[in-house]
Design a protein around this motif. Sequence first.
Motif, mmCIF file in Angstrom:
data_model
loop_
_atom_site.group_PDB
_atom_site.id
_atom_site.type_symbol
_atom_site.label_atom_id
_atom_site.label_comp_id
_atom_site.label_asym_id
_atom_site.label_seq_id
_atom_site.Cartn_x
_atom_site.Cartn_y
_atom_site.Cartn_z
ATOM 1 N N LEU A 190 0.833 -1.207 0.000
ATOM 2 C CA LEU A 190 0.000 0.000 0.000
ATOM 3 C C LEU A 190 0.870 1.260 0.000
ATOM 4 O O LEU A 190 0.533 2.248 -0.655
ATOM 5 N N ASN A 191 1.998 1.217 0.718
ATOM 6 C CA ASN A 191 2.900 2.371 0.729
ATOM 7 C C ASN A 191 3.409 2.706 -0.667
ATOM 8 O O ASN A 191 3.473 3.884 -1.044
ATOM 9 N N VAL A 192 3.763 1.657 -1.412
ATOM 10 C CA VAL A 192 4.226 1.880 -2.780
ATOM 11 C C VAL A 192 3.129 2.541 -3.607
ATOM 12 O O VAL A 192 3.371 3.476 -4.368
ATOM 13 N N MET A 193 1.898 2.073 -3.404
ATOM 14 C CA MET A 193 0.793 2.625 -4.195
ATOM 15 C C MET A 193 0.492 4.061 -3.790
ATOM 16 O O MET A 193 0.155 4.892 -4.637
ATOM 17 N N ARG A 194 0.630 4.360 -2.507
ATOM 18 C CA ARG A 194 0.436 5.750 -2.058
ATOM 19 C C ARG A 194 1.436 6.673 -2.739
ATOM 20 O O ARG A 194 1.074 7.734 -3.253
ATOM 21 N N ARG A 195 2.706 6.230 -2.742
ATOM 22 C CA ARG A 195 3.742 7.047 -3.390
ATOM 23 C C ARG A 195 3.428 7.243 -4.861
ATOM 24 O O ARG A 195 3.571 8.332 -5.417
ATOM 25 N N LEU A 196 3.001 6.161 -5.480
ATOM 26 C CA LEU A 196 2.667 6.198 -6.906
ATOM 27 C C LEU A 196 1.554 7.212 -7.165
ATOM 28 O O LEU A 196 1.605 7.997 -8.115
ATOM 29 N N ALA A 197 0.561 7.201 -6.301
ATOM 30 C CA ALA A 197 -0.567 8.122 -6.462
ATOM 31 C C ALA A 197 -0.112 9.563 -6.279
ATOM 32 O O ALA A 197 -0.581 10.467 -6.973
ATOM 33 N N GLU A 198 0.829 9.782 -5.356
ATOM 34 C CA GLU A 198 1.278 11.145 -5.092
ATOM 35 C C GLU A 198 2.217 11.652 -6.180
ATOM 36 O O GLU A 198 2.175 12.815 -6.567
#
Lengths: 261, 219
Positions: A190-198
Amino acid sequence: MSAPIIEIDGITKSFGSFKVLDGLSMKVMPGEKLALIGPSGSGKTTILRILMTLERIDGGHIHVEGEQLYHVTRGDDLVPADERHLAKMRQKIGMVFQLFNLFPHKSVIDNVTLAPMLTKGVARAAAEKRAMELLDMVGMADKAKSMPSQLSGGQKQRVAIARALALSPKIMLFDEVTSALDPELVEEVLNVMRRLAEETDMTMLLVTHEMGFAHDFADRVLFFDRGRIVEEGKPDDIFRHPKQERTQTFLRKIIAAGHRV
Amino acid sequence: MEWDWNFVWQIMPTMLQGVKITIIATLLGSALAAVIGLVIALLRRSPNRIVSRSVGFAAEFIRGTPLLVQLYFIFYVLPDIGILLSPLVAGVIGLGLHYGTYTAEVYRAGIDNVPRGQWEAAKACNLGPTQTWTHIIMPQAIPPMIPALANYFIAMFKETPLLSAITVLELMNQAKSIANSNYRYIEPITLVGAFFLVISLCSVFLLRWLERRYGRIES
């Protein structure tokens, strides 16, 4: 206001006698982060699979960046798209799967470089340089030479994300990407996806049972039931003040099952 | 009847000629069976019903009839329609065709064993059909089926004496002709058995090694 990047218009899809999608229509704007939630069998995963051309539609139309996904015009007629058109359209779209689906016979870095080298003719050196950047971004650079069988589920999924990013898609589809993970491994993905979204302006469609993550991640939440969108809106509205009874019931069940909202 | 070592050494060169032909027939037959099996397995997956059905029927037909009959057909009947083959070529085609229908099943199982998710990931990576087969599916399908393929090739090896029926001068045929012209059977036929045993035992060790090397798929 810009044009939608995805425009789904009245699509239907049945598996045998089971109607999964029943005249579904929706629009996605460029850069939008969308969470698709709902009970299993509600058709949300099927939408992702249809966009990735893993399933064909029975009826209706889909436009991606203004172009028909499943049809091409030949003269004045609209005819079903051939494999060449589908391959062209697939370049715009990447997908991450629930069961990772890494290529087990290839090392981590080869998983990431394979498609750019084969489909875009990128030279090995350039493909590997880009792959290392992506693996670094998902925190897997030190495992570049490992085989998938040596990785944990969370690590596999992060590599799978890097693999999908390697083709620089404009649209990323995440199909229950944390559902097969041990609870303690969910957060790293989920952390990777958060970064990706940001950090990127990619359009992202997310099918998930992680309601807390959907709340933080999404610009808009769609609640699906029986092949239709029952309710949609901002995460706060859907999760805090759902209007439809079916949405309320679903969220109650999810919370009762121990998911955080 | 007594065992005569002098006679053994006397016939040894001819017997070794036979061994050579037997091994050549097995290797060529195996190579052909490997290719034909793959072709049958792929054609049976064809979305075209007519292709998949007729190939399936032909494969069942070949598997359901004896190799000896097929060898006779290829060597003695095909010349009637103008196809004249040397004994060895006819024999290799017979072996390859017959065992190809068996290896096709090995390929089918191997291909079916590759999870559906691999096909989908290949599509999501936008690989074309040929790239998917050569880079994703076959590299995963083939290693686990190597022991099963090797098993069929060893079985084929032990069936090569059938080729003597179509005048191929393989081991058995050489032994028979030696025996018939010298009125001594014990040495040549024993040697045939011994050669087959030695080569079979070597193949079994090779097979065990292949099983250790490829037997398990990592997932």
